[in-house]
Design an enzyme around this catalytic site. Structure first.
Site, PDB file in Angstrom:
ATOM      1  N   GLU A 125      -8.964   5.452   9.287  1.00  0.00           N
ATOM      2  CA  GLU A 125     -10.428   5.309   9.359  1.00  0.00           C
ATOM      3  C   GLU A 125     -11.114   6.661   9.150  1.00  0.00           C
ATOM      4  O   GLU A 125     -12.144   6.749   8.479  1.00  0.00           O
ATOM      5  CB  GLU A 125     -10.854   4.702  10.703  1.00  0.00           C
ATOM      6  CG  GLU A 125     -10.244   3.325  11.013  1.00  0.00           C
ATOM      7  CD  GLU A 125     -10.565   2.261   9.975  1.00  0.00           C
ATOM      8  OE1 GLU A 125     -11.557   2.402   9.251  1.00  0.00           O
ATOM      9  OE2 GLU A 125      -9.793   1.281   9.874  1.00  0.00           O
ATOM     10  N   ASP A 135      -5.345   5.624   3.231  1.00  0.00           N
ATOM     11  CA  ASP A 135      -3.919   5.588   3.604  1.00  0.00           C
ATOM     12  C   ASP A 135      -3.273   6.951   3.357  1.00  0.00           C
ATOM     13  O   ASP A 135      -2.506   7.442   4.192  1.00  0.00           O
ATOM     14  CB  ASP A 135      -3.175   4.525   2.783  1.00  0.00           C
ATOM     15  CG  ASP A 135      -3.380   3.114   3.327  1.00  0.00           C
ATOM     16  OD1 ASP A 135      -3.940   2.989   4.440  1.00  0.00           O
ATOM     17  OD2 ASP A 135      -2.997   2.146   2.644  1.00  0.00           O
TER      18      ASP A 135
HETATM   19 ZN   LIG Z   1      -9.683   1.093   5.356  1.00  0.00          ZN
END
Ligand SMILES: [Zn+2]
Length: 448
Positions: free
Chosen positions: A306, A391
């Protein structure tokens, strides 16, 4: 842009006038292609998921049981079928409002009644009738969608063990949601209708500015004032997790007060984490349902993902894109609202004794999704790219192996299919399928 310049730009474009029959034809073709493409894609996805129902994909064989793989397949297919019913209902409703004359009848009835029977409302007559028209269309639309909404929550979600919503809570949400819609949407709509009437030929530029300002304001107000009307947001209290998280936030240069746990379990067993807000209202939210399933290092990895969204300025980029698209949309509405062919072509007789602004807005809002539908693959593509970036950020600032484990749990708990149709993914998926995300992560680990 100065007023003279903008007017001369509009004039030099020499915009054509809208011919009603041509518009009707374009609308019908759009409606039909939307319907066909949606049914085609959904049936591909249903077939693909059903074909792979028998076996857990190799990459997940150690972590996902056949039973939960099959539950995910059944749940995915059930949701797609409900989506098709909802598409059919939506198409019929749109046709009912437009070419079949629903909006025309509602408009003339409301306008005439208002003008005849509410003489005391004279100074506000035009605005009052237009707001009433919007209200009536919204209420009728909500009533048409109600059975599907109830079926989704109390039957489908219930059957797969996800629903935690009670009737009392549902009713409370509906009442609070409606009051908020009236309190926030009403004044905004009133302001835009007033601009349409009073701000001259460039009203659409002013309206766009108001809309943009409103969206920015909502980015601050929504997480801090509106979301708490529906859920409790509390700072994380679990000490071992808290220590890891504060360490991560410090390493990444974030204020640690922006992390909240939300009681998502009040309504549903689905788990998630998301990032939202602007400036001081910036925050990362974990559903309690997800938190309960993750180890402290997995929570850290999800949070790092996030934070990656913030670091790469994904919210800001998305907002800029939306503002650019809405500027074009307001410009097109500014042109269309002046054309008799726009109303007649969509089945509505323009008013002679009252403004047509509400009608123009309504027709535009009803038909715009048909055009925007074809930009869905582009938007979904941008979003999937953002997910890969987040990611990658998570893998450099936390453990990639933990993120992979957390993702598999998230997919498993939400009964998200691991075997989607590749074309359906390209068109709709805002997040890459689990297999692609895990593959990208292990590739990164191998090359590191
Ligand atoms: Zn995401």
């Amino acid at each position: 842009m100065s007023a003279e310049l903008a007017t001369s730009v509009t004039a030099s474009l020499a915009l054509p006038s809208v011919q009603a029959p041509a518009l009707t034809l374009a609308f019908a073709v759009l409606l039909l292609t939307n319907l066909l493409v949606k049914f085609w894609l959904a049936s591909r996805q249903i077939r693909h998921v059903a074909q792979h129902r028998g076996r857990v994909p190799e990459a997940f064989a150690a972590t996902i049981t056949l039973e939960s793989h099959q539950k995910a397949a059944d749940y995915t297919i059930a949701r797609l079928r409900l989506g098709l019913v909802s598409t059919a209902v939506g198409t019929a409703t749109l046709l009912g409002w437009t070419l079949l004359g629903g909006l025309d009848v509602l408009n003339s009835t409301l306008r005439d009644t208002w003008q005849l029977h509410l003489p005391w409302a004279q100074p506000w007559q035009d605005l009052g009738y237009q707001l009433a028209l919007f209200g009536a269309v919204s209420v009728i639309g909500a009533l048409i969608e109600l059975p599907l909404d109830l079926y989704s929550t109390f039957r489908l979600e219930q059957r797969y063990g996800f629903n935690r919503m009670t009737w009392g809570l549902w009713l409370r949400d509906a009442v609070v949601g409606t009051l908020l819609g009236v309190a926030i949407g009403g004044p905004l709509l009133g302001l835009i209708l007033w601009l349409m009437a009073a701000a001259g030929p460039l009203w659409w530029l002013w309206a766009w500015a108001v809309w943009t300002g409103f969206s920015l304001l909502m980015m601050v107000i929504f997480p801090t004032f509106i979301a708490p009307l529906f859920n409790k947001f509390e700072p994380l209290t679990d000490e071992p997790v808290k220590a890891r998280i504060e360490g991560l936030m410090q390493r990444c240069g974030f204020a640690s007060k922006g992390l909240f746990v939300m009681d998502g379990s009040r309504r549903s067993a689905h788990g998630n984490a998301y990032f939202t807000g602007l400036g001081a209202a910036k925050r990362v939210v974990f559903f309690d349902t997800l938190l309960a399933r993750l180890s402290p290092t997995e929570v850290e990895a999800v949070l790092a993902h996030e934070l990656g969204h913030f670091k790469h300025k994904h919210i800001t980029k998305r907002m800029v894109m939306i503002f650019a698209v809405s500027l074009v949309a307001f410009g097109v509405l500014g042109w269309l609202s002046q054309q008799v062919g726009f109303y007649v072509g969509l089945g509505v007789k323009p008013n002679m004794s009252a403004p047509n602004d509400a009608l123009a807005l309504l027709l535009f809002m009803m038909t715009m999704p048909l055009v925007l539908f074809f930009t869905a693959p582009l938007m979904a593509g941008f979003s999937r790219k953002d997910e890969f970036e987040a990611d990658a950020y998570a893998c450099t600032h936390a453990s990639g192996a933990d993120l992979a484990r957390a993702l598999v749990k998230l997919y498993d708990d939400n009964a998200s299919t691991l075997t989607p149709d590749p074309l359906y993914v390209r068109f709709y998926y805002s997040h890459p399928p689990a297999s692609e995300r895990l593959a990208a992560m292990s590739q990164r680990r191998a090359s590191a």
